[in-house]
Design a protein around this motif. Structure first.
Motif, PDB file in Angstrom:
ATOM      1  N   CYS A  22     -57.680  47.519  38.539  1.00  0.00           N
ATOM      2  CA  CYS A  22     -57.225  48.327  37.546  1.00  0.00           C
ATOM      3  C   CYS A  22     -57.963  48.044  36.338  1.00  0.00           C
ATOM      4  O   CYS A  22     -57.625  46.895  36.009  1.00  0.00           O
ATOM      5  N   TRP A  36     -47.932  46.487  38.944  1.00  0.00           N
ATOM      6  CA  TRP A  36     -48.224  47.668  40.009  1.00  0.00           C
ATOM      7  C   TRP A  36     -47.033  48.054  40.464  1.00  0.00           C
ATOM      8  O   TRP A  36     -45.997  47.249  40.800  1.00  0.00           O
ATOM      9  N   ARG A  45     -40.457  55.756  43.005  1.00  0.00           N
ATOM     10  CA  ARG A  45     -41.434  54.837  42.352  1.00  0.00           C
ATOM     11  C   ARG A  45     -40.834  53.316  42.398  1.00  0.00           C
ATOM     12  O   ARG A  45     -39.525  53.242  41.907  1.00  0.00           O
ATOM     13  N   TYR A  95     -49.592  52.549  41.739  1.00  0.00           N
ATOM     14  CA  TYR A  95     -49.864  53.007  40.339  1.00  0.00           C
ATOM     15  C   TYR A  95     -50.187  51.743  39.523  1.00  0.00           C
ATOM     16  O   TYR A  95     -49.386  50.420  39.482  1.00  0.00           O
ATOM     17  N   CYS A  96     -50.995  51.517  38.580  1.00  0.00           N
ATOM     18  CA  CYS A  96     -51.095  50.273  37.548  1.00  0.00           C
ATOM     19  C   CYS A  96     -50.574  50.750  36.494  1.00  0.00           C
ATOM     20  O   CYS A  96     -50.455  51.945  35.991  1.00  0.00           O
ATOM     21  N   ALA A  97     -49.792  49.682  35.746  1.00  0.00           N
ATOM     22  CA  ALA A  97     -49.115  50.173  34.506  1.00  0.00           C
ATOM     23  C   ALA A  97     -49.306  49.017  33.642  1.00  0.00           C
ATOM     24  O   ALA A  97     -49.402  47.795  34.003  1.00  0.00           O
ATOM     25  N   ASP A  99     -48.220  47.719  29.213  1.00  0.00           N
ATOM     26  CA  ASP A  99     -47.465  47.886  27.922  1.00  0.00           C
ATOM     27  C   ASP A  99     -47.924  46.717  26.924  1.00  0.00           C
ATOM     28  O   ASP A  99     -48.506  45.815  27.404  1.00  0.00           O
ATOM     29  N   SER A 110     -39.741  51.353  35.599  1.00  0.00           N
ATOM     30  CA  SER A 110     -40.785  52.213  35.239  1.00  0.00           C
ATOM     31  C   SER A 110     -41.026  52.398  33.660  1.00  0.00           C
ATOM     32  O   SER A 110     -41.881  52.327  32.911  1.00  0.00           O
ATOM     33  N   TYR A 113     -43.051  50.491  30.867  1.00  0.00           N
ATOM     34  CA  TYR A 113     -44.417  50.448  30.795  1.00  0.00           C
ATOM     35  C   TYR A 113     -44.930  51.791  30.134  1.00  0.00           C
ATOM     36  O   TYR A 113     -44.343  53.041  30.387  1.00  0.00           O
ATOM     37  N   TYR A 115     -48.134  52.769  29.543  1.00  0.00           N
ATOM     38  CA  TYR A 115     -49.716  53.391  30.137  1.00  0.00           C
ATOM     39  C   TYR A 115     -49.451  53.276  31.552  1.00  0.00           C
ATOM     40  O   TYR A 115     -49.077  52.226  32.380  1.00  0.00           O
ATOM     41  N   TRP A 116     -50.039  54.348  32.292  1.00  0.00           N
ATOM     42  CA  TRP A 116     -50.070  54.547  33.569  1.00  0.00           C
ATOM     43  C   TRP A 116     -51.515  54.956  34.110  1.00  0.00           C
ATOM     44  O   TRP A 116     -52.100  55.881  33.274  1.00  0.00           O
TER      45      TRP A 116
END
Length: 126
Positions: A22, A36, A45, A95-97, A99, A110, A113, A115-116
């Motif tokens: 990522c 992740w 999620r 998914y990558c996240a 902050d 979730s 964070y 940014y995704w």
């Protein structure tokens, strides 16, 4: 603003390995934790792993501990997820996240964070 782009997903047999990447772009100087998450069909999620900007601090979900390793290359603004001994139940969109702030014990949520990424599919066949 920060953009995250994942890569490295694919189809693998049970027991195999994959490495996800990522890469962040934009205002990356403020990113601290990168994480992740994954989401399987019909499920919520869930948290997989997180790494703080200081390399010493990593945290994992119990379901992946000992099999997955998260790492990051700060100069490249990239975080990796090495996945070994994959199981069919690891099948999900990953998914990558990221902050700017590490939110302590809330690292697995979730909402911690801002940014995704768009996600990358991982499929493990039995």
């Amino acid at each position: 603003q920060v953009q995250l782009v994942e890569s490295g997903g694919g189809l693998v047999q049970a027991g195999g390995s994959l490495r996800l990447s990522c890469t962040a772009s934009g205002r990356t100087f403020g990113i601290n934790p990168m994480a992740w998450f994954r989401q399987a069909p019909g499920k919520e999620r869930e948290f997989v792993a997180v790494i703080r900007r200081s390399y010493a601090y990593t945290y994992y979900a119990d379901s992946v501990k000992g099999r997955f390793t998260i790492s990051r290359d700060n100069p490249k603004n990239t975080v990796y997820l090495q996945m070994n001994s994959l199981k069919p139940e690891d099948t999900a969109v990953y998914y990558c996240a990221g902050d700017s702030v590490f939110r302590g014990t809330a690292y697995g949520l979730s909402r911690s964070y801002d940014y995704w990424g768009q996600g990358t599919q991982v499929t493990v066949s039995s």
